[in-house]
Design an enzyme around this catalytic site. Structure first.
Site, PDB file in Angstrom:
ATOM      1  N   TYR A 184       0.810  -1.217   0.000  1.00 15.61           N
ATOM      2  CA  TYR A 184       0.000   0.000   0.000  1.00 15.61           C
ATOM      3  C   TYR A 184       0.847   1.273   0.000  1.00 15.61           C
ATOM      4  O   TYR A 184       0.694   2.122  -0.881  1.00 15.61           O
ATOM      5  CB  TYR A 184      -0.964  -0.020   1.182  1.00 15.61           C
ATOM      6  CG  TYR A 184      -1.809   1.213   1.252  1.00 15.61           C
ATOM      7  CD1 TYR A 184      -2.844   1.420   0.352  1.00 15.61           C
ATOM      8  CD2 TYR A 184      -1.545   2.200   2.201  1.00 15.61           C
ATOM      9  CE1 TYR A 184      -3.609   2.562   0.401  1.00 15.61           C
ATOM     10  CE2 TYR A 184      -2.310   3.341   2.250  1.00 15.61           C
ATOM     11  CZ  TYR A 184      -3.341   3.519   1.358  1.00 15.61           C
ATOM     12  OH  TYR A 184      -4.085   4.655   1.402  1.00 15.61           O
ATOM     13  N   GLU A 191       2.603   6.399  -7.061  1.00 13.11           N
ATOM     14  CA  GLU A 191       1.620   7.204  -7.795  1.00 13.11           C
ATOM     15  C   GLU A 191       1.818   8.687  -7.540  1.00 13.11           C
ATOM     16  O   GLU A 191       1.800   9.508  -8.468  1.00 13.11           O
ATOM     17  CB  GLU A 191       0.210   6.766  -7.405  1.00 13.11           C
ATOM     18  CG  GLU A 191      -0.142   5.352  -7.855  1.00 13.11           C
ATOM     19  CD  GLU A 191      -1.503   4.918  -7.356  1.00 13.11           C
ATOM     20  OE1 GLU A 191      -2.382   5.780  -7.201  1.00 13.11           O
ATOM     21  OE2 GLU A 191      -1.694   3.714  -7.117  1.00 13.11           O
TER      22      GLU A 191
END
Length: 290
Positions: A184, A191
């Site tokens: 995660y 990103e």
């Protein structure tokens, strides 16, 4: 068209005026059995399709993982990696839009909206950031989210496949609900850093932007849109133990992207998924404490 007042018997009444109690009724059990059989057949077809779909997606992301590993071993660098694997990535990530259809037609009991935003977040990163803004394709951050996505999707689709086959290995179950702790933050960091690296190019070129004056009398600045997108990666989801059978593990603030893709993927709010993998809330919490 003749109505029952004009010559027919009243609905539910025979010729002698007898009530419904004395009138033979259709066999409801047979009708229900037929409906149940039809639902069973449709269920089998849906299950067969979902098994095929999840096997195909597992295989696709495995091919992507092998391609990434082979490229790095042959070249010793990630420069040019995205260009080498982009066709596979684009195909299988775009193919995931079928998951929205699965929800819409009811073969997967998940919200169309939730699934739609999860899929669109990936589509956004693939097509509107990495594909469109070529200077970022060799950034280290691209490798971060590619690795996180690849491991996540191999785990997720293999989990669904084995679950549909009623043969779920413990390792797959464990990986499904534990690897995200590492994947995660890696995915989110990748990103964010990729979008950040794209900002100078977007600001310089004005790509995807609409400036005034124009015939539509509206304006849109993709640069500021990306800034807003980045700003939405904030502590935004508080998961309590009542929301999630693994609440001890997840309880607290999570850093999640604007479409909550990881919070909804890894932590089902309903008990359906917990039941499907044979984990009760108490068992999930006890495993989290270990």
């Amino acid at each position: 068209m003749a109505s029952w007042e004009e010559g027919g018997a009243a609905p539910g009444h025979g010729d002698g005026g007898a009530g419904p109690a004395s009138q033979p009724q259709p066999q409801p059990q047979a009708a229900r059995a037929g409906e149940a059989g039809e639902r069973r057949r449709l269920g089998l077809l849906a299950t067969a399709w979902l098994i095929f779909y999840n096997i195909a997606m597992t295989a696709g992301w495995l091919v992507l993982a092998v391609s990434m590993g082979r490229f790095y071993l042959e070249n010793g660098t990630h420069k040019g990696l995205y260009r080498n694997i982009q066709k596979i990535l684009k195909f299988f990530q775009t193919f995931a839009m079928l998951e929205i259809v699965h929800c819409a037609v009811g073969i997967v009991p998940t919200s169309v909206l939730v699934t739609g935003v999860q899929v669109s977040s990936r589509i956004f990163m693939v097509w509107l950031v990495t594909h469109s803004i070529k200077p970022v394709q060799n950034e280290d951050s691209v490798v971060l989210f590619l690795v996180a996505w690849t491991v996540t999707e191999i785990t997720r689709y293999s989990f669904y496949t084995f679950n549909l086959l009623n043969h779920l290995p413990y390792f797959i179950k464990w990986a499904r609900y534990n690897l995200f702790i590492i994947l995660y933050p890696i995915g989110v960091a990748g990103e964010l850093l990729t979008i950040y690296a794209a900002l100078p190019y977007v600001k310089k070129t004005g790509m995807f932007s609409l400036r005034l004056p124009n015939k539509y009398n509206i304006s849109f600045d993709y640069y500021y849109f990306l800034l807003i997108t980045m700003a939405s990666y904030i502590p935004c989801k508080y998961l309590s133990s009542s929301d999630c059978p693994w609440g001890i593990r997840f309880k607290g603030l999570l850093i999640c992207p604007p479409w909550f893709q990881f919070s909804t993927v890894y932590c089902s709010k309903s008990s359906d998924e917990a039941e499907s993998v044979k984990i009760s809330p108490s068992e999930g919490m006890s495993q989290a404490k270990k």
